[in-house]
Design a protein around this motif. Structure first.
Motif, PDB file in Angstrom:
ATOM      1  N   PHE A  90       0.853  -1.191   0.000  1.00 54.30           N
ATOM      2  CA  PHE A  90       0.000   0.000   0.000  1.00 54.30           C
ATOM      3  C   PHE A  90       0.888   1.239   0.000  1.00 54.30           C
ATOM      4  O   PHE A  90       1.832   1.324   0.790  1.00 54.30           O
ATOM      5  N   TYR A  91       0.571   2.168  -0.885  1.00 54.01           N
ATOM      6  CA  TYR A  91       1.334   3.406  -0.938  1.00 54.01           C
ATOM      7  C   TYR A  91       0.393   4.592  -0.832  1.00 54.01           C
ATOM      8  O   TYR A  91      -0.643   4.626  -1.499  1.00 54.01           O
ATOM      9  N   LEU A  92       0.775   5.543   0.000  1.00 47.09           N
ATOM     10  CA  LEU A  92       0.026   6.787   0.085  1.00 47.09           C
ATOM     11  C   LEU A  92       0.959   7.887  -0.414  1.00 47.09           C
ATOM     12  O   LEU A  92       2.021   8.117   0.178  1.00 47.09           O
ATOM     13  N   ASN A  93       0.573   8.562  -1.487  1.00 45.89           N
ATOM     14  CA  ASN A  93       1.448   9.550  -2.125  1.00 45.89           C
ATOM     15  C   ASN A  93       2.862   8.993  -2.260  1.00 45.89           C
ATOM     16  O   ASN A  93       3.847   9.637  -1.941  1.00 45.89           O
ATOM     17  N   ARG A  94       2.959   7.780  -2.669  1.00 51.25           N
ATOM     18  CA  ARG A  94       4.192   7.031  -2.953  1.00 51.25           C
ATOM     19  C   ARG A  94       4.995   6.663  -1.709  1.00 51.25           C
ATOM     20  O   ARG A  94       6.117   6.206  -1.797  1.00 51.25           O
ATOM     21  N   ARG A  95       4.412   6.837  -0.560  1.00 52.09           N
ATOM     22  CA  ARG A  95       5.065   6.383   0.663  1.00 52.09           C
ATOM     23  C   ARG A  95       4.472   5.014   1.020  1.00 52.09           C
ATOM     24  O   ARG A  95       3.246   4.860   1.069  1.00 52.09           O
ATOM     25  N   PHE A  96       5.331   4.022   1.267  1.00 51.65           N
ATOM     26  CA  PHE A  96       4.839   2.693   1.633  1.00 51.65           C
ATOM     27  C   PHE A  96       4.262   2.755   3.044  1.00 51.65           C
ATOM     28  O   PHE A  96       4.922   3.228   3.967  1.00 51.65           O
ATOM     29  N   ILE A  97       3.029   2.295   3.194  1.00 52.53           N
ATOM     30  CA  ILE A  97       2.421   2.313   4.532  1.00 52.53           C
ATOM     31  C   ILE A  97       1.746   0.973   4.825  1.00 52.53           C
ATOM     32  O   ILE A  97       1.507   0.161   3.931  1.00 52.53           O
ATOM     33  N   ARG A  98       1.465   0.781   6.091  1.00 53.78           N
ATOM     34  CA  ARG A  98       0.636  -0.343   6.527  1.00 53.78           C
ATOM     35  C   ARG A  98      -0.615   0.248   7.143  1.00 53.78           C
ATOM     36  O   ARG A  98      -0.531   1.255   7.847  1.00 53.78           O
ATOM     37  N   ASP A  99      -1.730  -0.389   6.893  1.00 56.08           N
ATOM     38  CA  ASP A  99      -2.945   0.160   7.467  1.00 56.08           C
ATOM     39  C   ASP A  99      -4.024  -0.907   7.505  1.00 56.08           C
ATOM     40  O   ASP A  99      -4.288  -1.577   6.520  1.00 56.08           O
ATOM     41  N   ARG A 100      -4.625  -1.045   8.680  1.00 50.72           N
ATOM     42  CA  ARG A 100      -5.622  -2.104   8.838  1.00 50.72           C
ATOM     43  C   ARG A 100      -6.873  -1.868   8.017  1.00 50.72           C
ATOM     44  O   ARG A 100      -7.496  -2.808   7.535  1.00 50.72           O
ATOM     45  N   VAL A 101      -7.230  -0.609   7.879  1.00 53.24           N
ATOM     46  CA  VAL A 101      -8.447  -0.343   7.112  1.00 53.24           C
ATOM     47  C   VAL A 101      -8.213  -0.691   5.633  1.00 53.24           C
ATOM     48  O   VAL A 101      -9.086  -1.245   4.970  1.00 53.24           O
ATOM     49  N   LEU A 102      -7.019  -0.421   5.135  1.00 48.32           N
ATOM     50  CA  LEU A 102      -6.721  -0.767   3.745  1.00 48.32           C
ATOM     51  C   LEU A 102      -6.700  -2.294   3.572  1.00 48.32           C
ATOM     52  O   LEU A 102      -7.244  -2.826   2.599  1.00 48.32           O
ATOM     53  N   SER A 103      -6.095  -3.000   4.533  1.00 46.10           N
ATOM     54  CA  SER A 103      -6.092  -4.466   4.445  1.00 46.10           C
ATOM     55  C   SER A 103      -7.512  -4.998   4.439  1.00 46.10           C
ATOM     56  O   SER A 103      -7.856  -5.922   3.714  1.00 46.10           O
ATOM     57  N   ARG A 104      -8.310  -4.353   5.270  1.00 44.72           N
ATOM     58  CA  ARG A 104      -9.694  -4.767   5.374  1.00 44.72           C
ATOM     59  C   ARG A 104     -10.428  -4.538   4.038  1.00 44.72           C
ATOM     60  O   ARG A 104     -11.265  -5.341   3.633  1.00 44.72           O
ATOM     61  N   ALA A 105     -10.093  -3.443   3.374  1.00 39.65           N
ATOM     62  CA  ALA A 105     -10.740  -3.145   2.086  1.00 39.65           C
ATOM     63  C   ALA A 105     -10.404  -4.241   1.070  1.00 39.65           C
ATOM     64  O   ALA A 105     -11.272  -4.673   0.304  1.00 39.65           O
ATOM     65  N   ILE A 106      -9.169  -4.698   1.080  1.00 38.68           N
ATOM     66  CA  ILE A 106      -8.781  -5.737   0.134  1.00 38.68           C
ATOM     67  C   ILE A 106      -9.526  -7.033   0.468  1.00 38.68           C
ATOM     68  O   ILE A 106     -10.065  -7.720  -0.400  1.00 38.68           O
TER      69      ILE A 106
END
Ligand code: ADP
Ligand code: MG
Length: 640
Positions: free
Chosen positions: A275-291
């Motif tokens: 997951f990248y936010l403005n090209r920064r690699f991040i971890r995020d539970r909500v994003l994992s949940r979306a997938i």
């Protein structure tokens, strides 16, 4: 009576403050590599070269061709809270650089020997500055090209306790490779190189992976979808990269783009979700949940798709100043992002599956009678039926607390019995070895549990947990007596290893051997398996080996078992049992019958017969495997 000494407050000296900060930012060599690449990108570099020795413990060198640092500023670079990226408070709410806290170089300088050479385009010479043991030299002119070179030598040399927590060179190198990979995926227009220097090894002794750069990527014209795809093709096998789907959408100040796998291509863990936010690699539970939500019902539970997701949004829509290494951010409206991701990916998957039914997953081969295709089709039809109505995929009804698994809590008693939950929890003495079977009827329910009538009540058995426990016990016994029943393959099974893991192979192979799997490196990034324990007969080796390697890399550092400590036939002892034990638990779990798998009466009988010799109250991970309800409990419940 003596009064206790009065406690006083002091301001910590700067060197100690830096050391504490370093503990948060610099956890391992890969963290240095991350900070240094970020500095290069912030400086507008288009070429970044990383060289390491001994997994980065001995040396990390990062060379960039960015704008460099003015000689007058050099004395500041190792001072904490010294940055060129923030000038006033409002900048803090509009961060467009990786760095802004001015802490990375100061932290590294407090835990390693650091040398920095930099040259700006305006100067004819470069300048070098170094720091060792908190002493900073004054800048000295040196020949140099435009850009900055930083060398971090002997990381944690003054803190042996922290050094001890580092893993083997191979494992540290694999983390570094992972770090470079994350940047390379998001920055196709930048050329990246990663080399591992093995000076002290002769060419012959060096593993195949050490003879050439691990990563050597020319820049691609732009950061378009094609550029990203080229990078993914470099890092991932054609099986993954050739079938990726691409979707992109921009509205309301939120741009989403993603590569993601078709439902037939899944992984056993989520390590290949980027997951990248403005090209920064991040971890995020909500994003994992979306997938998870986007693939829900399309892939078997416990499987994960490959995803590279790029989010672009204005800096005012999130806060990056919440985590020391900035790997977590705080979205102003995480669920808006969530819902948009779900509908983008789910929509694209639906189109793909409807237009090409072959792209539909063959869900677990263990569930042959489930009409999976119909189920998938139904899920898609439902999706389209509900598309106007976001509720179906919006988790609003299920927000907080909904990250729990859907397994019901088998240990809690029904509310109306009044029986304390503990009475129904597995009671070890009860179950073994006084079970006389077969005493009564036995059957499977929900393809997952076995109900058995016994002399004084009933047993409810979790088929997976029980089988896992049986295999684990049997395996540990075989291992302890060095008598592993092996099966030799006529044709070796070939397993492809991701690039970021290939350097651990020389360490993993002896472990595999220890647990009865004979394997050898076979060309680049490939492992050939010659034989394996018969207990693993039904296991998918591709996945199994990849998970084994992940589990190996995740073994805690404080159990330092070097590959060489375990020659075949060596005795298992306290020091080496722990890591091996973790690996055999994983093997037992993989090889065991799964929940959802229908069993024939013969299979049930043989499972229970095997259990007869086992202490099977819990699975090796400690989950209950069996729960007994006695006749007197039943009588009490029905008020007889
Ligand atoms: P931050 O990146 O948070 O500002 P760092 O400690 O990483 O803090 O770096 C301190 C400062 O040193 C940066 O703000 C930048 O001005 C300068 N700097 C560090 N690395 C580089 C580099 N590779 N190229 C140009 N300037 C750099
Ligand atoms: Mg920085």
């Amino acid at each position: 009576m003596n009064s206790p000494p009065q406690i006083r407050i002091r301001t910590l000296p700067a060197w100690l403050v830096n050391k504490i900060a370093a503990g948060e930012v610099i956890e391992r060599p890969a963290a240095c590599v991350k900070e240094l690449i970020e500095n290069g990108l912030d400086a507008g570099a288009t070429d970044i070269q990383v060289t390491v020795k001994e997994g980065g413990k001995k040396l990390i060198r990062v060379v960039d061709n960015g704008h460099g640092i003015l000689p007058a500023d050099l004395p500041l670079v190792f001072k904490s809270h010294s940055t060129s990226k923030l000038t006033e408070e409002k900048d803090l709410y509009d961060i467009n650089t990786f760095g802004f806290r001015g802490e990375a170089l100061a932290s590294m300088a407090s835990v390693a020997q650091v040398r920095l050479i930099s040259k700006t385009a305006a100067q004819s010479d470069g300048y070098a500055i170094s720091v060792d043991n908190d002493k900073i030299t004054s800048p000295q002119p040196v020949a140099g090209v435009n850009g900055t070179t930083i060398e971090i030598a002997n990381l944690f040399y003054r803190t042996p306790a922290r050094r001890k927590f580092l893993k083997s060179d191979g494992v540290e190198l694999s983390h570094i490779t992972e770090t470079v990979t994350r940047f390379a995926i998001a920055y196709p227009e930048i050329s990246f190189k990663l080399a591992n220097l093995t000076d002290n090894l002769s060419d012959k002794d060096a593993p195949a992976s050490a003879r050439q750069p691990l990563i050597n990527l020319a820049s691609v014209k732009d950061d378009s979808s094609q550029g990203i795809l080229q990078r993914l093709e470099f890092f991932y096998s054609p099986a993954v990269s050739s079938e990726l789907l691409w979707a992109t959408e921009e509205k309301d100040n939120l741009k989403l783009s993603a590569y993601f796998s078709v439902p037939t291509q899944t992984r056993p863990n989520s390590k290949q979700q980027f997951f990248y936010l403005n090209r920064r690699f991040i971890r995020d539970r909500v994003l994992s949940r979306a997938i998870y939500q986007a693939y829900h019902n399309l892939i078997p539970s416990g499987r994960y798709p490959f995803v590279a997701l790029f989010i672009r949004m204005p800096t005012s829509a999130f806060d990056v100043n919440v985590h020391p290494t900035k790997i977590e951010v705080r979205f102003r409206d995480a669920w808006r992002v969530h819902d948009r991701i779900v509908s983008l990916i789910r929509g694209a998957l639906a189109q793909k599956v409807l237009s090409e039914p072959a792209a539909m997953p063959e869900l677990s081969p263990n569930q042959p009678e489930t009409p999976e295709n119909q189920r998938v089709m139904q899920a898609l039809v439902d999706f389209f039926a509900n598309q106007g109505n976001a509720a179906q995929f919006s988790p609003s009804a299920q927000r907080p607390g909904h990250f729990t698994s859907h397994y019901s809590d088998g240990a809690s008693a029904p509310a109306n019995t009044g029986a304390p939950a503990a009475a129904l929890a597995p009671a070890p003495g009860d179950l073994h070895p006084n079970i006389h079977r077969p005493t009564g009827r036995i059957f499977q329910i929900h393809n997952s549990y076995i109900i058995e009538e016994v002399a004084d009540g009933i047993l409810m058995i979790d088929q997976h947990a029980l089988h896992e426990r049986i295999l684990y016990n049997r395996f540990s016994q075989q291992l302890a007596s060095s008598e592993i029943y092996r099966q030799k393959f006529l044709i070796p099974t070939v397993v492809e290893i991701p690039k970021s893991k290939s350097m651990i192979l020389p360490e993993v192979i002896p472990y595999l051997k220890k647990v009865g799997i004979e394997a050898e490196e076979f060309g680049e990034n490939t492992l050939a398996i010659q034989s394996a324990p018969s207990l693993l007969n039904n296991v998918n080796f591709n996945e199994f080996i990849l998970e084994f390697i992940d589990a190996f890399a995740d073994l805690p550092a404080e159990t330092p078992v070097q590959a060489g400590d375990l020659p075949a036939g060596s005795q298992i002892n306290e020091t080496n049992i722990k890591p091996i034990d973790k690996l055999i638990k994983m093997m037992a779990c993989k090889a065991a019958i799964k929940a959802g798998q229908p069993l024939t009466p013969e299979e049930i009988k043989s499972l229970l017969a095997d259990a007869g010799e086992t202490d099977f109250v819990t699975c090796p991970h400690g989950r209950p495997a069996v729960r007994k309800i006695t006749l007197s409990e039943l009588e009490g419940y029905f008020q007889r």
